[in-house]
Design a protein around this motif. Structure first.
Motif, PDB file in Angstrom:
ATOM      1  N   ASP A   1     -23.169  25.858 -12.899  1.00 54.10           N
ATOM      2  CA  ASP A   1     -22.334  24.963 -12.104  1.00 54.10           C
ATOM      3  C   ASP A   1     -20.951  25.601 -11.938  1.00 54.10           C
ATOM      4  N   PRO A   2     -20.574  26.041 -10.727  1.00 56.20           N
ATOM      5  CA  PRO A   2     -19.302  26.754 -10.539  1.00 56.20           C
ATOM      6  C   PRO A   2     -18.073  25.919 -10.876  1.00 56.20           C
ATOM      7  N   LYS A   3     -18.094  24.627 -10.577  1.00 56.31           N
ATOM      8  CA  LYS A   3     -16.943  23.781 -10.880  1.00 56.31           C
ATOM      9  C   LYS A   3     -16.746  23.657 -12.394  1.00 56.31           C
ATOM     10  N   PHE A   4     -17.847  23.495 -13.113  1.00 54.56           N
ATOM     11  CA  PHE A   4     -17.771  23.391 -14.565  1.00 54.56           C
ATOM     12  C   PHE A   4     -17.284  24.703 -15.172  1.00 54.56           C
ATOM     13  N   LEU A   5     -17.805  25.826 -14.692  1.00 57.54           N
ATOM     14  CA  LEU A   5     -17.406  27.123 -15.231  1.00 57.54           C
ATOM     15  C   LEU A   5     -15.941  27.417 -14.937  1.00 57.54           C
ATOM     16  N   MET A   6     -15.449  26.989 -13.777  1.00 61.87           N
ATOM     17  CA  MET A   6     -14.033  27.191 -13.469  1.00 61.87           C
ATOM     18  C   MET A   6     -13.149  26.367 -14.398  1.00 61.87           C
ATOM     19  N   SER A   7     -13.582  25.155 -14.736  1.00 62.95           N
ATOM     20  CA  SER A   7     -12.797  24.333 -15.663  1.00 62.95           C
ATOM     21  C   SER A   7     -12.747  24.985 -17.047  1.00 62.95           C
ATOM     22  N   LEU A   8     -13.863  25.593 -17.474  1.00 61.35           N
ATOM     23  CA  LEU A   8     -13.865  26.302 -18.755  1.00 61.35           C
ATOM     24  C   LEU A   8     -12.941  27.511 -18.718  1.00 61.35           C
ATOM     25  N   LEU A   9     -12.949  28.232 -17.591  1.00 61.87           N
ATOM     26  CA  LEU A   9     -12.089  29.411 -17.452  1.00 61.87           C
ATOM     27  C   LEU A   9     -10.621  29.022 -17.559  1.00 61.87           C
ATOM     28  N   LYS A  10     -10.230  27.946 -16.902  1.00 59.78           N
ATOM     29  CA  LYS A  10      -8.843  27.487 -16.969  1.00 59.78           C
ATOM     30  C   LYS A  10      -8.454  27.133 -18.399  1.00 59.78           C
ATOM     31  N   GLU A  11      -9.371  26.489 -19.124  1.00 58.63           N
ATOM     32  CA  GLU A  11      -9.077  26.089 -20.495  1.00 58.63           C
ATOM     33  C   GLU A  11      -8.951  27.291 -21.416  1.00 58.63           C
ATOM     34  N   VAL A  12      -9.837  28.260 -21.267  1.00 62.18           N
ATOM     35  CA  VAL A  12      -9.801  29.449 -22.127  1.00 62.18           C
ATOM     36  C   VAL A  12      -8.522  30.251 -21.886  1.00 62.18           C
ATOM     37  N   THR A  13      -8.112  30.395 -20.638  1.00 64.02           N
ATOM     38  CA  THR A  13      -6.888  31.144 -20.357  1.00 64.02           C
ATOM     39  C   THR A  13      -5.664  30.408 -20.874  1.00 64.02           C
ATOM     40  N   TYR A  14      -5.699  29.081 -20.834  1.00 57.86           N
ATOM     41  CA  TYR A  14      -4.586  28.306 -21.387  1.00 57.86           C
ATOM     42  C   TYR A  14      -4.501  28.510 -22.900  1.00 57.86           C
ATOM     43  N   LYS A  15      -5.653  28.514 -23.558  1.00 57.93           N
ATOM     44  CA  LYS A  15      -5.662  28.729 -25.009  1.00 57.93           C
ATOM     45  C   LYS A  15      -5.145  30.119 -25.355  1.00 57.93           C
ATOM     46  N   LEU A  16      -5.503  31.111 -24.543  1.00 58.86           N
ATOM     47  CA  LEU A  16      -5.005  32.465 -24.769  1.00 58.86           C
ATOM     48  C   LEU A  16      -3.487  32.477 -24.689  1.00 58.86           C
ATOM     49  N   GLN A  17      -2.946  31.783 -23.713  1.00 57.66           N
ATOM     50  CA  GLN A  17      -1.504  31.710 -23.555  1.00 57.66           C
ATOM     51  C   GLN A  17      -0.839  31.042 -24.756  1.00 57.66           C
ATOM     52  N   THR A  18      -1.360  29.889 -25.196  1.00 54.09           N
ATOM     53  CA  THR A  18      -0.746  29.163 -26.306  1.00 54.09           C
ATOM     54  C   THR A  18      -0.905  29.896 -27.629  1.00 54.09           C
ATOM     55  N   CYS A  19      -2.052  30.551 -27.825  1.00 51.35           N
ATOM     56  CA  CYS A  19      -2.261  31.314 -29.063  1.00 51.35           C
ATOM     57  C   CYS A  19      -1.349  32.528 -29.114  1.00 51.35           C
ATOM     58  N   THR A  20      -1.098  33.136 -27.967  1.00 49.66           N
ATOM     59  CA  THR A  20      -0.166  34.261 -27.904  1.00 49.66           C
ATOM     60  C   THR A  20       1.233  33.796 -28.280  1.00 49.66           C
ATOM     61  N   THR A  21       1.624  32.641 -27.771  1.00 50.49           N
ATOM     62  CA  THR A  21       2.932  32.076 -28.112  1.00 50.49           C
ATOM     63  C   THR A  21       3.024  31.780 -29.601  1.00 50.49           C
ATOM     64  N   ALA A  22       1.968  31.150 -30.149  1.00 52.02           N
ATOM     65  CA  ALA A  22       1.964  30.824 -31.578  1.00 52.02           C
ATOM     66  C   ALA A  22       2.038  32.078 -32.433  1.00 52.02           C
ATOM     67  N   SER A  23       1.327  33.116 -32.039  1.00 48.38           N
ATOM     68  CA  SER A  23       1.356  34.376 -32.789  1.00 48.38           C
ATOM     69  C   SER A  23       2.752  34.985 -32.755  1.00 48.38           C
ATOM     70  N   ARG A  24       3.392  34.937 -31.598  1.00 54.29           N
ATOM     71  CA  ARG A  24       4.748  35.471 -31.475  1.00 54.29           C
ATOM     72  C   ARG A  24       5.719  34.695 -32.360  1.00 54.29           C
ATOM     73  N   VAL A  25       5.571  33.380 -32.378  1.00 58.62           N
ATOM     74  CA  VAL A  25       6.429  32.555 -33.217  1.00 58.62           C
ATOM     75  C   VAL A  25       6.226  32.901 -34.684  1.00 58.62           C
ATOM     76  N   ASN A  26       4.967  32.943 -35.126  1.00 61.50           N
ATOM     77  CA  ASN A  26       4.671  33.169 -36.538  1.00 61.50           C
ATOM     78  C   ASN A  26       5.079  34.562 -37.001  1.00 61.50           C
ATOM     79  N   LEU A  27       5.051  35.534 -36.095  1.00 61.39           N
ATOM     80  CA  LEU A  27       5.367  36.907 -36.477  1.00 61.39           C
ATOM     81  C   LEU A  27       6.846  37.251 -36.341  1.00 61.39           C
ATOM     82  N   LEU A  28       7.505  36.711 -35.322  1.00 62.15           N
ATOM     83  CA  LEU A  28       8.843  37.179 -34.986  1.00 62.15           C
ATOM     84  C   LEU A  28       9.958  36.176 -35.274  1.00 62.15           C
ATOM     85  N   ALA A  29       9.670  34.890 -35.182  1.00 62.13           N
ATOM     86  CA  ALA A  29      10.728  33.897 -35.361  1.00 62.13           C
ATOM     87  C   ALA A  29      11.049  33.683 -36.838  1.00 62.13           C
ATOM     88  N   SER A  30      12.286  33.277 -37.118  1.00 60.36           N
ATOM     89  CA  SER A  30      12.672  32.984 -38.488  1.00 60.36           C
ATOM     90  C   SER A  30      12.020  31.673 -38.931  1.00 60.36           C
TER      91      SER A  30
END
Length: 230
Positions: free
Chosen positions: A121-150
């Motif tokens: 189902d293309p609509k369902f797969l597109m919704s999953l793609l949007k969610e996975v890319t959002y998680k990649l973005q937030t996890c990258t932010t969290a990693s940056r915070v945990n590694l670099l921020a005081s």
């Protein structure tokens, strides 16, 4: 976890978040409404997962364990978040622990049904793609915070992410376990207590037993550098 056998309540949540729009057709999809109590583990890291979950009420805390046995805070999620997309596609166990911060509800779709009927189902797969890319973005932010921020930056970000307005006299966060917060933001309890004492002396926060009161949100905003665990 409890299953809510109430069709009207289920359909109300489906309509509220327009979940039908995620699929070419929602006919026949065996939606299930699940509820979780405050503090209940929704997903345990490493466990097998049986369904894709759509968060439709409440709030959950996402954390990941490290080799020391401690946890690192990844983010907090509120409606409308999706859980289980990575596990579904990669066919792996639960990747991060999910805990209900307050009474929470999720709509579930069994993996078995998805694998048989929705993987083309293309609509369902597109919704999953949007969610996975959002998680990649937030996890990258969290990693940056945990590694670099005081620790002070991380604690400020944690407070601003989790605070709730309780009354007209300010904002407060209840915490009965300083060690848990220290583990989540990647520090020691001793170091965190020093940060809390320092912020208290500056008049930014005030701690009384198991409650932290935010007195100067503007200063806390400056310390957080605009970063949130969400």
């Amino acid at each position: 976890m409890k299953i809510i056998h109430h069709k009207q309540q289920l359909h109300a949540k489906l309509d509220e978040f327009d979940i039908a729009s995620l699929f070419t057709s929602k006919d026949g999809i065996p939606f299930e409404l699940r509820s979780y109590d405050e503090g209940e583990i929704v997903l345990e890291e490493g466990d097998a997962m049986d369904a894709l979950l759509f968060l439709v009420e409440g709030k959950v805390k996402i954390s990941s364990s490290v080799q020391t046995g401690k946890s690192l805070l990844l983010r907090f999620c509120e409606p409308f978040a999706v859980m289980g997309d990575i596990e579904l596609i990669q066919k792996v166990g639960v990747q991060s622990q999910v805990e209900a911060v307050c009474p929470t509800q999720c709509i579930a779709i069994p993996f078995t049904y998805i694998e048989e009927h929705l993987m083309l189902d293309p609509k369902f797969l597109m919704s999953l793609l949007k969610e996975v890319t959002y998680k990649l973005q937030t996890c990258t932010t969290a990693s940056r915070v945990n590694l670099l921020a005081s620790v002070e930056n991380r604690f400020a970000s944690y407070l601003l992410t989790t605070l709730q307005e309780k009354n007209n006299f300010g904002k407060e966060i209840r915490t009965t376990n300083t060690q848990e917060i220290a583990d989540l933001i990647g520090t020691t309890s001793r170091h965190l207590n020093r940060v809390i004492l320092n912020l208290t002396e500056q008049g930014v926060i005030y701690r009384e037993r198991d409650t932290i009161y935010i007195l100067d949100e503007t200063k806390l905003q400056e310390l957080s550098n605009g970063i949130r665990y969400e």
